[in-house]
Design a protein around this motif. Structure first.
Motif, PDB file in Angstrom:
ATOM      1  N   MET A 139       0.844  -1.207   0.000  1.00 43.75           N
ATOM      2  CA  MET A 139       0.000   0.000   0.000  1.00 43.75           C
ATOM      3  C   MET A 139       0.871   1.246   0.000  1.00 43.75           C
ATOM      4  N   THR A 140       0.284   2.351  -0.452  1.00 46.15           N
ATOM      5  CA  THR A 140       1.007   3.608  -0.405  1.00 46.15           C
ATOM      6  C   THR A 140       1.261   3.992   1.038  1.00 46.15           C
ATOM      7  N   SER A 141       2.483   4.371   1.324  1.00 42.52           N
ATOM      8  CA  SER A 141       2.825   4.731   2.695  1.00 42.52           C
ATOM      9  C   SER A 141       2.565   6.201   2.935  1.00 42.52           C
ATOM     10  N   GLN A 142       2.265   6.522   4.182  1.00 45.93           N
ATOM     11  CA  GLN A 142       2.157   7.924   4.584  1.00 45.93           C
ATOM     12  C   GLN A 142       3.303   8.187   5.538  1.00 45.93           C
ATOM     13  N   LEU A 143       4.195   9.075   5.153  1.00 50.06           N
ATOM     14  CA  LEU A 143       5.388   9.315   5.945  1.00 50.06           C
ATOM     15  C   LEU A 143       5.032   9.834   7.325  1.00 50.06           C
ATOM     16  N   GLU A 144       5.750   9.372   8.311  1.00 55.68           N
ATOM     17  CA  GLU A 144       5.583   9.894   9.665  1.00 55.68           C
ATOM     18  C   GLU A 144       6.134  11.316   9.731  1.00 55.68           C
ATOM     19  N   ASP A 145       5.564  12.105  10.614  1.00 55.25           N
ATOM     20  CA  ASP A 145       6.091  13.450  10.810  1.00 55.25           C
ATOM     21  C   ASP A 145       7.532  13.348  11.276  1.00 55.25           C
ATOM     22  N   ALA A 146       8.391  14.118  10.654  1.00 55.49           N
ATOM     23  CA  ALA A 146       9.808  14.041  10.971  1.00 55.49           C
ATOM     24  C   ALA A 146      10.090  14.656  12.333  1.00 55.49           C
ATOM     25  N   PRO A 147      11.078  14.135  13.053  1.00 57.63           N
ATOM     26  CA  PRO A 147      11.473  14.759  14.319  1.00 57.63           C
ATOM     27  C   PRO A 147      12.050  16.146  14.073  1.00 57.63           C
ATOM     28  N   LYS A 148      12.028  16.967  15.083  1.00 60.22           N
ATOM     29  CA  LYS A 148      12.479  18.337  14.940  1.00 60.22           C
ATOM     30  C   LYS A 148      13.773  18.573  15.711  1.00 60.22           C
ATOM     31  N   THR A 149      14.583  19.459  15.184  1.00 54.46           N
ATOM     32  CA  THR A 149      15.767  19.907  15.901  1.00 54.46           C
ATOM     33  C   THR A 149      15.351  21.017  16.852  1.00 54.46           C
ATOM     34  N   HIS A 150      16.315  21.539  17.615  1.00 52.71           N
ATOM     35  CA  HIS A 150      16.005  22.572  18.610  1.00 52.71           C
ATOM     36  C   HIS A 150      15.443  23.830  17.974  1.00 52.71           C
ATOM     37  N   ASP A 151      15.757  24.077  16.680  1.00 50.40           N
ATOM     38  CA  ASP A 151      15.251  25.290  16.040  1.00 50.40           C
ATOM     39  C   ASP A 151      13.958  25.030  15.287  1.00 50.40           C
ATOM     40  N   GLY A 152      13.382  23.835  15.424  1.00 54.31           N
ATOM     41  CA  GLY A 152      12.097  23.548  14.802  1.00 54.31           C
ATOM     42  C   GLY A 152      12.204  23.009  13.406  1.00 54.31           C
ATOM     43  N   SER A 153      13.416  22.892  12.835  1.00 57.76           N
ATOM     44  CA  SER A 153      13.545  22.399  11.473  1.00 57.76           C
ATOM     45  C   SER A 153      13.450  20.889  11.449  1.00 57.76           C
ATOM     46  N   SER A 154      13.125  20.357  10.284  1.00 63.56           N
ATOM     47  CA  SER A 154      12.949  18.917  10.146  1.00 63.56           C
ATOM     48  C   SER A 154      14.292  18.224  10.030  1.00 63.56           C
ATOM     49  N   CYS A 155      14.374  17.016  10.599  1.00 68.67           N
ATOM     50  CA  CYS A 155      15.583  16.204  10.498  1.00 68.67           C
ATOM     51  C   CYS A 155      15.526  15.257   9.311  1.00 68.67           C
ATOM     52  N   ASN A 156      14.538  15.417   8.435  1.00 69.90           N
ATOM     53  CA  ASN A 156      14.442  14.552   7.270  1.00 69.90           C
ATOM     54  C   ASN A 156      15.709  14.657   6.441  1.00 69.90           C
ATOM     55  N   PRO A 157      16.136  13.575   5.828  1.00 71.32           N
ATOM     56  CA  PRO A 157      17.263  13.669   4.906  1.00 71.32           C
ATOM     57  C   PRO A 157      16.855  14.470   3.674  1.00 71.32           C
ATOM     58  N   THR A 158      17.847  15.001   2.989  1.00 70.49           N
ATOM     59  CA  THR A 158      17.575  15.751   1.760  1.00 70.49           C
ATOM     60  C   THR A 158      17.286  14.760   0.628  1.00 70.49           C
ATOM     61  N   LEU A 159      16.090  14.853   0.073  1.00 70.06           N
ATOM     62  CA  LEU A 159      15.657  13.971  -0.994  1.00 70.06           C
ATOM     63  C   LEU A 159      16.065  14.536  -2.350  1.00 70.06           C
ATOM     64  N   ASP A 160      16.177  13.677  -3.327  1.00 65.90           N
ATOM     65  CA  ASP A 160      16.453  14.154  -4.678  1.00 65.90           C
ATOM     66  C   ASP A 160      15.256  14.901  -5.258  1.00 65.90           C
ATOM     67  N   VAL A 161      14.051  14.415  -4.941  1.00 61.13           N
ATOM     68  CA  VAL A 161      12.834  15.004  -5.506  1.00 61.13           C
ATOM     69  C   VAL A 161      11.743  15.047  -4.450  1.00 61.13           C
ATOM     70  N   VAL A 162      11.045  16.163  -4.370  1.00 64.38           N
ATOM     71  CA  VAL A 162       9.765  16.230  -3.671  1.00 64.38           C
ATOM     72  C   VAL A 162       8.721  16.672  -4.690  1.00 64.38           C
ATOM     73  N   GLY A 163       7.684  15.868  -4.839  1.00 63.96           N
ATOM     74  CA  GLY A 163       6.576  16.217  -5.715  1.00 63.96           C
ATOM     75  C   GLY A 163       5.464  16.847  -4.913  1.00 63.96           C
ATOM     76  N   ILE A 164       4.992  17.997  -5.344  1.00 67.79           N
ATOM     77  CA  ILE A 164       3.900  18.697  -4.674  1.00 67.79           C
ATOM     78  C   ILE A 164       2.637  18.471  -5.487  1.00 67.79           C
ATOM     79  N   GLY A 165       1.707  17.753  -4.882  1.00 65.87           N
ATOM     80  CA  GLY A 165       0.519  17.284  -5.575  1.00 65.87           C
ATOM     81  C   GLY A 165       0.703  15.840  -5.987  1.00 65.87           C
TER      82      GLY A 165
END
Length: 451
Positions: free
Chosen positions: A1-27
Motif C-alpha cells: 500500500m502507499t505509505s504515509q510518511l511519519e512526521d519528521a522529528p524536529k531539531t532545537h530550532d524547529g527544522s525537520s531532520c528529514n534527509p535531503t531527498l532528490d525530488v519532492v513532488g507537490i501534488g
C-alpha cells in the motif's frame, strides 16, 4: 500500500531532520503518479537511486471523484495511460491492469479505445497502490524556500507544521475550480467538479429545476446526468454559443497531442504557437463528443413533439443574476441577441466553467518569475519542463501543468503524462549523476552535476 510518511522529528530550532531527498513532488494526482512510476522504473534499472517523496492535500488518492458520472467515457485512448508511450513493457499499463483484474479478454471483446471514466479511475487507484510511493496525504505544501544547496518545503498537516528538504521539486498541484466573476459558492451554487457530492447535500430532496452553465464536455455531461437522474425536473443549459460544438478527435487533428508535437511547439515562434492553439482549440476547449450532442438534441426534440419539455438549451445566452433564496436560487437568463430575459426559481445552479492553474506565486514566493510571456529567450519554462525561477538556484523546479504557452495543449492533459514524466526524470537524473572519470587516478566525490 502507499505509505504515509511519519512526521519528521524536529531539531532545537524547529527544522525537520528529514534527509535531503532528490525530488519532492507537490501534488499527487495522475501527473505526479506518472512521475512516481517513471522514478520507480528508473530506479529499477539504474544503480544510483533517485529518492523521492510527495505531498498531497487530499486525504487519499482521487481523480475528480465528484465527476465520476456512471456511463461517461474517457476522451483519450486507453493507450495514453501512465506508462505505455514511454515503456510499452511496463507493469503499470492499463492493459496490465486489465490482466491483473481478469478482465483483459472482456475488454478486448468490448472493442473500444475509450473505457468509462469510472474504470480509468480504478486503474489510477490500482497504479497508485502498485507503485507504493512515499506520499503524505492530507498535507498542504505552503511555501518553498531556497536554502542554497537544497529547497525547504514548509508543510501543514491538520495544523501540524513540518518541513521536507529536496534538491529538486516537481509542482503538479492540479487545477482549481473557476466560478464566474461575482458568483459565491453555496449549497445551491457550485462548480461541477464536486457534482455528485454537492447534489447529495442539496437542502431539498424534491427537485424541480436545475440550471447548468457552460458549453464544454463536462457541462453537457452534467445536463444529461441531471435529466436522467431527476425525472420530474427541468434542466436548463445556458451558454454563449448557439449550440454545443463537437470536439475534433479526427486522426490528423489528434497529432497535436503526439509527443513530437511538443518539440515542434516549443521550438516555434510565439506567433505560430498562438496560431496552433487557435487552430486546434476545438480538440479540448468548450467541445463535446458528437454522440452526446446528438443524444441531447434527440431528447430535446422528442420532448417538443410530446409537448412535455424538461430539457431546455438556451444558446447565445447568459446568466445575468443568480441569487440564493430561502428555498432555492432566483436565476435570470438573458438571450443576448434579443435582450429577452427569463426568470426562474431553481433548486441549484451548476457551473461547468473550467479551472485555473496552480497558484505559483503563492507557493514559490520570491522564487516566482513574473515573466509569463513564453517569448523566445524569455520563455519561463525549459524544454525539460524546468521553471526558470526569479533567482538562480542550485536545485531545479519542474512543472507538470501550466505550460501551455511553451509546450502546447498537452500541458495539463493525460495524453502526454508518460512521456512528460520520463523527460523530467531524465533531466533530474542527468543533474544528480556524478560525471564520468576521465583521468587515471581521478576519483570524483561530487554527488551532483549542476546544469
Amino acid at each position: 500500500m502507499t505509505s504515509q510518511l511519519e512526521d519528521a522529528p524536529k531539531t532545537h530550532d524547529g527544522s525537520s531532520c528529514n534527509p535531503t531527498l532528490d525530488v519532492v513532488g507537490i501534488g499527487y494526482g495522475p501527473s505526479n503518479l506518472g512521475l512516481a512510476i517513471a522514478l520507480h522504473e528508473h530506479n529499477s534499472t539504474h544503480a544510483a537511486e533517485i529518492t523521492a517523496a510527495f505531498v498531497e492535500s487530499k486525504p487519499r488518492f482521487g481523480w475528480h471523484p465528484g465527476m465520476l458520472i456512471p456511463g461517461t467515457t474517457m476522451q483519450i485512448s486507453f493507450l495514453k495511460d501512465l506508462a505505455l508511450q514511454r515503456n510499452a513493457t511496463s507493469e503499470f499499463t492499463f492493459l496490465n491492469y486489465l490482466h491483473e483484474m481478469g478482465r483483459l479478454h472482456h475488454f478486448v471483446n468490448y472493442q473500444t479505445f475509450f473505457p468509462t471514466r469510472i474504470e480509468f479511475h480504478k486503474y489510477l487507484e490500482w497504479a497508485e497502490n502498485k507503485v507504493d510511493a512515499d506520499v503524505r496525504y492530507g498535507t498542504v505544501a505552503t511555501r518553498v524556500h531556497d536554502q542554497g544547496d537544497h529547497f525547504r518545503i514548509d508543510t501543514d498537516h491538520d495544523g501540524h507544521l513540518s518541513t521536507l528538504k529536496a534538491r529538486n521539486i516537481v509542482l503538479a498541484g492540479g487545477l482549481t475550480a473557476k466560478l464566474p466573476q461575482g458568483v459565491h459558492p453555496s449549497s445551491r451554487q457550485f462548480h461541477n467538479h464536486n457534482l455528485l457530492f454537492d447534489l447529495e447535500k442539496l437542502p431539498s430532496t424534491d427537485h424541480n429545476r436545475f440550471v447548468v452553465v457552460g458549453a464544454g464536455q463536462s457541462a453537457a455531461e452534467v445536463a444529461s446526468y441531471l435529466h436522467k437522474t431527476y425525472p420530474r425536473a427541468e434542466v436548463h443549459a445556458v451558454f454563449g454559443k448557439y449550440g454545443y460544438s463537437p470536439s475534433d478527435d479526427s486522426p490528423y487533428a489528434n497529432r497535436i497531442f503526439d509527443p513530437g508535437a511538443v518539440d515542434d511547439y516549443y521550438n516555434s515562434p510565439v506567433e505560430l504557437r498562438k496560431k496552433l492553439l487557435d487552430y486546434h482549440r476545438g480538440t479540448n476547449y468548450s467541445a463535446v463528443d458528437l454522440p452526446l450532442i446528438e443524444e441531447l438534441y434527440s431528447i430535446e426534440y422528442a420532448e417538443r413533439v410530446d409537448n412535455s419539455r424538461r430539457l431546455f438549451v438556451h444558446g447565445a445566452s447568459g446568466v445575468l443574476t443568480a441569487d440564493d433564496t430561502n428555498d432555492g436560487v432566483r436565476v435570470t437568463i438573458e438571450h443576448r441577441p434579443t435582450g429577452q430575459k427569463q426568470e426562474f426559481d431553481v433548486d441549484a445552479v451548476v457551473y461547468a466553467t473550467g479551472f485555473t492553474p496552480m497558484d505559483l506565486p503563492s507557493i514559490l514566493g520570491p522564487l516566482h518569475n513574473d515573466n509569463s510571456s513564453g517569448d523566445g529567450d524569455d520563455a519561463r519554462v525549459g524544454r525539460d519542463y524546468q521553471l526558470y525561477t526569479a533567482t538562480q538556484t542550485v536545485g531545479k523546479v519542474y512543472l507538470q501543468g501550466g505550460t501551455e504557452d511553451t509546450h502546447g495543449l498537452t500541458s495539463s492533459l493525460l495524453s502526454n503524462i508518460a512521456i512528460r514524466s520520463g523527460e523530467i526524470v531524465d533531466s533530474i537524473a542527468r543533474r544528480i549523476t556524478p560525471p564520468p572519470t576521465t583521468e587515471p587516478g581521478f576519483s570524483s566525490r561530487a554527488h551532483f552535476q549542476l546544469s
